[in-house]
Design an enzyme around this catalytic site. Sequence first.
Site, PDB file in Angstrom:
ATOM      1  N   GLU A 178       0.817  -1.223   0.000  1.00 57.35           N
ATOM      2  CA  GLU A 178       0.000   0.000   0.000  1.00 57.35           C
ATOM      3  C   GLU A 178       0.848   1.269   0.000  1.00 57.35           C
ATOM      4  OE1 GLU A 178      -3.680   2.236   2.350  1.00 57.35           O
ATOM      5  OE2 GLU A 178      -2.691   0.522   3.264  1.00 57.35           O
ATOM      6  N   LYS A 215      -2.801  -2.114  -2.937  1.00 60.11           N
ATOM      7  CA  LYS A 215      -3.814  -1.184  -2.439  1.00 60.11           C
ATOM      8  C   LYS A 215      -3.363   0.223  -2.785  1.00 60.11           C
ATOM      9  CE  LYS A 215      -6.595   0.193   1.540  1.00 60.11           C
ATOM     10  NZ  LYS A 215      -7.063  -0.141   2.901  1.00 60.11           N
TER      11      LYS A 215
END
Length: 297
Positions: A178, A215
């Site tokens: 992420e 993500k």
Amino acid sequence: MSSKDAQRTRISTDPGFIAALDQSGGSTPKALAAYGVQPSDYSGEAEMYAAVHAMRSRIITDPTFSSQKVIGAILFERTMDSDINGKPTAEVLWEDRGVVPFLKIDKGLADQADGVQMLKPMPDLDALLAKANTKGIFGTKERSLILEANAKGIADVVAQQFDVARQVAAAGLVPIVEPEVDINSDTKSEAEEILKAEISTHLNTLPADVDVILKLTIPTVAGLYDTLADHPRVLRVVALSGGYSTDEASALLSKNPKMIASFSRALAEGLTFQMSDAEFSQVLGTNIEKIYAASVA
């Protein structure tokens, strides 16, 4: 089929989204305040975490939080270590709700340098990953932050993310990589182009037995991350809400059909402690429906 294989199939192919229920110590007071629980309502860290666990438990056990729409949920470590009605949270998610459990493993962000904030050191990561395995966790999440289109900073963030991803994979878990791009950045689009190239380079270095989930902030240019979603080492590309409202995030996500949602603030938008169960279900169900619709658009 083993539990891990069933979870992998669910995450990689099923329609739905991943709920982010992983507010940490720094963001918990803000999350609680939005829920109608003020700092004056609790005393000390233990009561604060008890209050946020009650909020998360209420979401997880609500009838609208079902496997028909929610395929995964990201937990804070304290949530993983806690029970819901006497049963470990991760077991409730998978066994009772059909939702794949993930664990937030990062310790927050380092100070800004080169237009980014790297992950803080995680010296106890191996022990945490071992514990996660015993708790029935499928994968992990670790968040960095990109504030501007600085090529060196973005390269450093992505390199660190993939170093952690390899460590997570070696422990038998699936990492969510992420590197968030700040939605308020003046150079958001340029940063996303650099980020895409860096991620592509690192994906190509992964061995065939290592898969990741990406993500990412919903890109300024719709479809920018489609080629990443098609990469053989990527199980799924999920979108963070990044401060957008539920309606804004859902509208933007619907333009990116190869991304699904992994929203936090947007999921809990409008929920308050004071609501009756019926009111709570109505608001949560509406949020879930919006996020699900955008994820399967």
